[in-house]
Motif scaffolding. Sequence first.
Motif, PDB file in Angstrom:
ATOM      1  N   ALA A   1      -4.210  -1.842   4.344  1.00 60.23           N
ATOM      2  CA  ALA A   1      -3.451  -0.755   3.185  1.00 60.23           C
ATOM      3  C   ALA A   1      -2.826   0.268   3.019  1.00 60.23           C
ATOM      4  N   GLN A   2      -3.061   0.499   4.812  1.00 60.16           N
ATOM      5  CA  GLN A   2      -1.742   2.220   4.724  1.00 60.16           C
ATOM      6  C   GLN A   2      -0.128   1.198   4.423  1.00 60.16           C
TER       7      GLN A   2
ATOM      8  N   ILE B   1       1.774   1.034   1.409  1.00 58.71           N
ATOM      9  CA  ILE B   1       2.028   1.880   0.475  1.00 58.71           C
ATOM     10  C   ILE B   1       3.587   1.347  -0.049  1.00 58.71           C
TER      11      ILE B   1
ATOM     12  N   LEU C   1       1.068  -1.680  -2.825  1.00 62.59           N
ATOM     13  CA  LEU C   1       1.204  -1.302  -1.883  1.00 62.59           C
ATOM     14  C   LEU C   1       2.658  -2.449  -1.959  1.00 62.59           C
TER      15      LEU C   1
ATOM     16  N   ALA D   1      -5.741   1.077  -1.213  1.00 66.44           N
ATOM     17  CA  ALA D   1      -5.083   2.804  -0.676  1.00 66.44           C
ATOM     18  C   ALA D   1      -5.299   3.456  -1.469  1.00 66.44           C
TER      19      ALA D   1
END
Length: 142
Positions: free
Chosen positions: A54-55, A57, A70, A133
């Motif tokens: 989820a990091q 982006i 994402l 995210a």
Amino acid sequence: MRTRTHERGSTSVFAVIVAAVLMALAGLCIDGGKVLNARATLTDTAEQAARAGAQEISVGSMRGATRISLDTAAARTSAARHLTASGISVDSFTVATTGQEVVVTLEEDVPTTMLRIVGVDSVHVSATGNARAAVGINQEES
């Protein structure tokens, strides 16, 4: 004093049945603990892998857009990389991305110790972790 010859050996049968029941209960305790531990480990690992994914982006969505999204390929790669780096062995895993969310599902067959006596060689465990995210402190839910 009369002896009861027709009841001879009944204590042995009772002892065998009680011993079998106690072994089954010990198996449930020991192997049940192993299964619960494996499920907790898989759940924690799946959640951490989902957070890692989820990091990732999409940079394009951060510039001038009202919603972030994402980078799905990078999110899947990052989640898979985290699973590999975690060092746990799983039988299978899936990483799915939908919009702003990453969902990681892990599956493993936990081998039993005591329950093999009654024919249960392994217990299938599945765990799912998801992460969304988010950027900023006031992001709206969609």
